[in-house]
Design an enzyme around this catalytic site. Structure first.
Site, PDB file in Angstrom:
ATOM      1  N   ASP A 190      -8.252  -0.989   6.080  1.00 34.69           N
ATOM      2  CA  ASP A 190      -7.413   0.345   5.983  1.00 34.69           C
ATOM      3  C   ASP A 190      -7.661   1.878   5.838  1.00 34.69           C
ATOM      4  OD1 ASP A 190      -5.902  -0.933   5.848  1.00 34.69           O
ATOM      5  OD2 ASP A 190      -4.691   0.837   6.428  1.00 34.69           O
ATOM      6  N   THR A 219       1.191  -0.811   0.241  1.00 31.08           N
ATOM      7  CA  THR A 219       0.226  -0.134  -0.048  1.00 31.08           C
ATOM      8  C   THR A 219       0.751   1.585   0.063  1.00 31.08           C
ATOM      9  OG1 THR A 219      -1.421  -1.347   1.312  1.00 31.08           O
ATOM     10  CG2 THR A 219      -1.788   1.090   1.501  1.00 31.08           C
TER      11      THR A 219
HETATM   12  N1  GLY Z   1      -3.322  -2.058   4.293  1.00 29.55           N
HETATM   13  C1  GLY Z   1      -3.985  -2.458   3.146  1.00 29.55           C
HETATM   14  C2  GLY Z   1      -5.454  -2.949   3.436  1.00 29.55           C
HETATM   15  O1  GLY Z   1      -5.066  -4.101   4.000  1.00 29.55           O
HETATM   16  O2  GLY Z   1      -6.301  -2.798   2.312  1.00 29.55           O
END
Ligand code: GLY
Length: 305
Positions: A203, A172
């Site tokens: 998240d 991410t």
């Molecule tokens: N942090 C990215 C996700 O878990 O979607």
């Protein structure tokens, strides 16, 4: 008196293998350069984080935009969020399948809509109605990810919770920036987790979880395993501590300790306040980041342990 701008970007926190280090470094450097071009000419922090994230979404190294992990159905499904610390306006998209740059749609929502979120087909429709071209989902899928999903699903019975181990890619991406006017902004973009159930939202696009910005506290972007991060509303948790007087450098480390101790979660965070003080921390083996200030440009793959 104008403020000295600052920009921090990240490109994931996990056990980035040695043979992927260079690609990660190049990616975060390119993103920082794009964001910095905006800040240098007096542009806004909001524009800077958008431009930095667009570069990361275009880079197939990362789990954002084209080249993202595939969901259980073999599709790319993207989430992104962007937030302006001077107005608290935010824009987010979730589970979009036909946007090359979900952050551009998120930005349009922030600028042109009274709402904060659009998801799935509604988000794509909003984007198209606001001049953003839609692509085919196939345009976002690359052979490396088709193979990764095939291998994963072929061994599905051997996988427990290891999908969420720090050894698994969590690429991410995100950016935080401070502009000459003293305003801060943040953005985060992701393809989510490998083999995720269609419709699963992480998240990254959730306000206060994977991303947050408020001039009175801090701008934050997280990366890592999304479920624990959202349960702790971690970006806002961190921003609140900066508002209470703690230094971003210390808070970023504390956020990672909290994530680990409270829910055995793992990931990374970048944090920046309106005075230009920043923190970069992770509890994973490695994290890719880049920093640009008036004085210096730095990029790194930091190691823990
Ligand atoms: N942090 C990215 C996700 O878990 O979607």
């Amino acid at each position: 008196m104008p403020t000295n701008p600052v920009l921090v970007v990240h490109g994931g926190a996990w056990a980035i293998p040695d043979d992927m280090v260079e690609a990660h470094l190049n990616g975060v450097r390119n993103a920082a350069a794009a964001g910095w071009r905006v800040l240098e000419r007096g542009g806004s922090a909001l524009d800077a984080v958008e431009e930095a994230v667009v570069v990361l979404e275009d880079d197939e190294t990362f789990d954002a935009g084209r080249g993202s992990f595939l969901n259980r159905d073999g599709k790319v499904q993207l989430d992104a969020f962007i937030m302006d610390g001077s107005t608290l306006r935010g824009g987010g998209v979730g589970c979009v399948e036909r946007l090359r740059h979900p952050v551009r749609a998120a930005r349009k929502i922030l600028s042109d809509s009274p709402h904060v979120y659009f998801v799935a087909e509604g988000a794509e429709r909003f984007a198209a109605e606001h001049g953003i071209a839609l692509c085919r989902n196939e345009d976002l899928v690359i052979p490396r990810e088709v193979e990764r999903l095939r291998e994963y699903q072929a061994q599905a019975s051997n996988h427990g919770n290891d999908l969420f181990a720090p050894t698994i890619s969590h690429d991410t991406v995100g950016a935080v920036a401070l502009d000459r006017d003293g305003n801060i902004a943040a953005s985060t973009s992701t393809g989510g987790t490998l083999n995720k159930a269609p419709g699963r939202l992480g998240d990254s696009s959730l306000i206060g979880c994977g991303c947050y910005a408020d001039n009175l506290s801090a701008a934050a972007s997280t990366t890592g395993w999304g479920e624990p991060i959202m349960k702790l509303v971690l970006a806002k948790w961190a921003a609140d501590r900066v508002e209470s007087g703690s230094l971003p450098e210390w808070v970023a480390k504390e956020a990672m300790n909290y994530l680990k101790q409270r829910l055995n979660g793992h990931g990374g965070i970048i944090l920046l306040d309106a005075q230009g003080r920043f923190g970069i921390a992770h509890n994973t083996p490695r994290m890719a980041w880049a920093l640009q200030t008036v004085q210096k440009q730095e990029a790194g793959i930091t190691r823990n342990g």
